[in-house]
Design a protein around this motif. Structure first.
Motif: not given
Ligand code: AMP
Ligand code: MG
Length: 337
Positions: A262-271, A292-297
């Motif tokens: 429920g928080y803003s995602c924080n996957s290491g990606l800004s865009s 998802l972030g880079y690896d899962a994407a």
């Protein structure tokens, strides 16, 4: 970094119509769905373009009246206000929800259109200048995600009466698809639709040059991180942590939520920018890949469930692209690894 006039979100706030000969371009910008839309048409005379622009507005007015959760009696409003049970929907809403449900499954729940109540809580907390309590988020998340809704032939079956849906992560791309489908039936020889952070082109420009789109630098959205050359009929959608946010006690919490917390995602990606054949899919995937972030994407891309290319802009300023974009992307000022 260089400044560039060709930004994804064009800052033209009011209706403007330019151009007057068949050989030049005709452009109109207007607001709908809480964003700015610019439509550019090539090879069309002023009058025909004017007719096409009016029809674009009609299409968007209709879709907004279906998908806006704040327009009384819209499909989304009726879904959100209804108790449990079946709610009959327009066929366009059913198609939108079908894709949303499929992307939800394929992204293991990273894309989730049932977070409307959580987004609303964050907005309320901003006015109260407090963070949401963990129990508040847990309670709202228990009415979202898997098992809270399913599609029937005629509409949606709400299995949780507290379910609230929000088309924010997919609707603009789907609306761009509708505009594209219509514009391809007109006499325009080419064109470009810029719909907030979604862009699609068709045909050719009058001067034959490529469609080149600047992707904003998330660290400085007044500049761009690079330029992508967009093929006709390929949709581009960008999701970013800089686009919309609430500010609580001096800290910004952006609008793309991790459905697990429920928080803003924080996957290491800004865009993330996604390129694929459908605007609705590009829109849903750009939102999902932020979570998802880079690896899962990249895993999703390699699985070939969906054919898409992506530009990942990391919070540390680095940029990575999928192999299919090597010829189409030129970075500006950022590391390209
Ligand atoms: P976009 O700008 O396309 O990435 O969409 C972001 C919008 O989608 C937000 O403003 C919310 O309305 C909604 N949203 C937030 N988080 C999610 C999520 N995890 N899945 C689907 N939609 C979301
Ligand atoms: Mg999206």
């Amino acid at each position: 970094m260089k400044k560039c006039a060709l930004f994804l979100a064009v800052l033209l706030l009011s209706l403007s119509l330019t151009g007057c000969t068949a050989s030049t371009e005709q452009t109109m910008s207007f607001s709908a769905m809480d964003t700015v839309i610019t439509v550019k048409l090539y090879g069309m005379d002023f009058e025909s373009a004017n007719t096409a622009f009016s029809e674009c507005r009609n299409i968007l007015t209709e879709l907004e009246a279906l998908w806006s959760a704040t327009i009384p009696n819209s499909d989304f409003c009726r879904i959100n206000e209804a108790a449990a049970g079946e709610i009959l929907l327009d066929f366009r809403t059913i198609a939108l929800l079908r894709l949303a449900s499929e992307v939800q499954t394929e992204t293991d729940g990273a894309f989730d259109i049932s977070l409307a109540a959580v987004s609303a809580l964050w907005k309320r907390c901003e006015t109260e200048n407090r963070l949401p309590a963990a129990e508040e988020l847990t309670e709202l998340l228990s009415h979202s995600g898997n098992g809270t809704w399913e599609l029937s032939d005629r509409g949606i079956v709400k299995t949780d009466p507290s379910l609230c849906l929000d088309a924010g992560g997919i609707g603009k791309g789907a609306a761009a698809d509708a505009l594209l489908a219509y514009l391809k039936t007109t006499s325009a020889t080419g064109g470009m639709i810029s719909f907030g952070s979604n862009v699609v082109c068709f045909g050719q420009k009058t001067n034959g040059s490529a469609f080149r789109i600047a992707v904003k630098d998330p660290k400085d959205p007044g500049s761009y991180a690079g330029i992508v050359t967009l093929s006709a009929d390929t949709s581009l959608s960008v999701s970013g942590d800089y686009e919309r946010y609430v500010e609580i006690d001096g800290t910004r919490y952006h609008h793309i939520l991790d459905p697990m917390t429920g928080y803003s995602c924080n996957s290491g990606l800004s865009s993330v920018a996604i390129l694929c054949e459908s605007g609705a899919l590009a829109d849903a995937l750009s939102t999902a890949c932020m979570v998802l972030g880079y690896d899962a994407a990249m895993e999703l891309q390699h699985s070939q469930t969906y054919r898409f290319e992506a530009i990942f802009l990391f919070s540390d300023g680095s940029v990575r692209i999928t192999d299919g974009l090597r010829e189409c992307w030129s970075a500006t000022g950022s590391d390209l690894s």
